[in-house]
Design a protein around this motif. Structure first.
Motif, PDB file in Angstrom:
ATOM      1  N   UNK A   1       0.834  -1.188   0.000  1.00 59.68           N
ATOM      2  CA  UNK A   1       0.000   0.000   0.000  1.00 59.68           C
ATOM      3  C   UNK A   1       0.876   1.247   0.000  1.00 59.68           C
ATOM      4  N   UNK A   2       0.421   2.225  -0.713  1.00 55.93           N
ATOM      5  CA  UNK A   2       1.119   3.508  -0.771  1.00 55.93           C
ATOM      6  C   UNK A   2       0.279   4.533  -0.026  1.00 55.93           C
ATOM      7  N   UNK A   3       0.892   5.208   0.932  1.00 57.48           N
ATOM      8  CA  UNK A   3       0.176   6.217   1.733  1.00 57.48           C
ATOM      9  C   UNK A   3       0.188   7.537   0.977  1.00 57.48           C
ATOM     10  N   UNK A   4      -0.956   7.878   0.377  1.00 59.04           N
ATOM     11  CA  UNK A   4      -1.050   9.113  -0.408  1.00 59.04           C
ATOM     12  C   UNK A   4      -1.728  10.234   0.356  1.00 59.04           C
ATOM     13  N   UNK A   5      -2.251   9.940   1.552  1.00 59.22           N
ATOM     14  CA  UNK A   5      -2.998  10.944   2.298  1.00 59.22           C
ATOM     15  C   UNK A   5      -4.405  11.064   1.760  1.00 59.22           C
ATOM     16  N   UNK A   6      -5.124  12.046   2.257  1.00 55.62           N
ATOM     17  CA  UNK A   6      -6.500  12.217   1.829  1.00 55.62           C
ATOM     18  C   UNK A   6      -6.957  13.640   2.033  1.00 55.62           C
ATOM     19  N   UNK A   7      -8.179  13.892   1.601  1.00 54.46           N
ATOM     20  CA  UNK A   7      -8.762  15.225   1.744  1.00 54.46           C
ATOM     21  C   UNK A   7     -10.229  15.083   2.129  1.00 54.46           C
ATOM     22  N   UNK A   8     -10.788  16.096   2.802  1.00 55.26           N
ATOM     23  CA  UNK A   8     -12.194  16.030   3.219  1.00 55.26           C
ATOM     24  C   UNK A   8     -13.135  16.034   2.016  1.00 55.26           C
ATOM     25  N   UNK A   9     -14.197  15.251   2.103  1.00 55.12           N
ATOM     26  CA  UNK A   9     -15.190  15.155   1.039  1.00 55.12           C
ATOM     27  C   UNK A   9     -16.318  16.150   1.302  1.00 55.12           C
ATOM     28  N   UNK A  10     -16.681  16.919   0.281  1.00 52.33           N
ATOM     29  CA  UNK A  10     -17.847  17.797   0.362  1.00 52.33           C
ATOM     30  C   UNK A  10     -19.062  17.030  -0.129  1.00 52.33           C
ATOM     31  N   UNK A  11     -20.180  17.208   0.527  1.00 55.03           N
ATOM     32  CA  UNK A  11     -21.409  16.538   0.114  1.00 55.03           C
ATOM     33  C   UNK A  11     -21.945  17.140  -1.173  1.00 55.03           C
ATOM     34  N   UNK A  12     -22.653  16.346  -1.971  1.00 48.58           N
ATOM     35  CA  UNK A  12     -23.285  16.908  -3.167  1.00 48.58           C
ATOM     36  C   UNK A  12     -24.597  17.610  -2.811  1.00 48.58           C
ATOM     37  N   UNK A  13     -24.468  18.716  -2.079  1.00 50.83           N
ATOM     38  CA  UNK A  13     -25.629  19.486  -1.631  1.00 50.83           C
ATOM     39  C   UNK A  13     -25.704  20.781  -2.446  1.00 50.83           C
ATOM     40  N   UNK A  14     -26.858  21.088  -3.046  1.00 47.43           N
ATOM     41  CA  UNK A  14     -26.971  22.345  -3.801  1.00 47.43           C
ATOM     42  C   UNK A  14     -26.555  23.555  -2.952  1.00 47.43           C
ATOM     43  N   UNK A  15     -25.659  24.350  -3.518  1.00 51.37           N
ATOM     44  CA  UNK A  15     -25.186  25.555  -2.854  1.00 51.37           C
ATOM     45  C   UNK A  15     -23.887  25.370  -2.082  1.00 51.37           C
ATOM     46  N   UNK A  16     -23.553  24.138  -1.716  1.00 54.59           N
ATOM     47  CA  UNK A  16     -22.392  23.921  -0.848  1.00 54.59           C
ATOM     48  C   UNK A  16     -21.073  24.272  -1.534  1.00 54.59           C
TER      49      UNK A  16
END
Length: 162
Positions: A1-16
């Motif tokens: 496994x390669x540790x690439x890190x991650x990022x927060x996911x935004x919800x598919x909410x109109x306007x967000x």
């Protein structure tokens, strides 16, 4: 496994997406004039205490930051879909955490069926933060639920950097 890190996911909410982009706009006159839509990576950029924060996500990151901000005097509502907090942990342990946080003053809405939309109301609160209106549909409720806040923390999961 390669540790690439991650990022927060935004919800598919109109306007967000649009409000999140305004929140990240470094060209804004001051931090206070921007909507406060944050992730666990940007929440520590707050320069003033919000009045009411909505935390989207009832996992460990959402609950940790919800508790911290509540203890700093922020009104906090935690939103989730699974009907419980800490859905990846033992249910009885999650109940202990949830009950303590309720005693401390955190509000929970854990049966969100759909995040309908988020929008700016046009009102600016005494702390300088713009007010936002979040509309959601909860399971078992015919009418949509409307929440007003001046800060939103998105803690609904992470995606890998690949």
């Amino acid at each position: 496994a390669i540790a690439t890190g991650g990022y927060p996911v935004l919800l598919p909410m109109p306007g967000l997406q649009e409000i999140y982009k305004k929140a990240q706009d470094s060209g804004a006159v001051t931090n206070e004039s921007r909507p406060q839509v944050m992730t666990n990576e940007t929440v520590f950029n707050l320069t003033k205490r919000p009045e009411n924060m909505v935390v989207i996500g009832a996992g460990v990151i959402g609950l940790e930051l919800a508790q911290a901000l509540q203890r700093l005097g922020v009104g906090v509502t935690v939103l989730g879909r699974s009907g419980r907090v800490l859905p990846k942990e033992d249910e009885d342990m999650g109940l202990v955490v949830k009950n303590q946080m309720i005693q401390d003053g955190v509000d929970f809405r854990l049966t969100v069926q759909d995040y309908k939309k988020i929008e700016l109301t046009g009102k600016v609160l005494e702390n300088g933060y713009p007010e936002m209106k979040l509309t959601l549909q909860e399971k078992g409720n015919y009418e949509p639920t409307v929440l007003y806040c001046d800060a939103v923390l998105i803690a609904a999961g992470r995606a890998p950097n690949v």
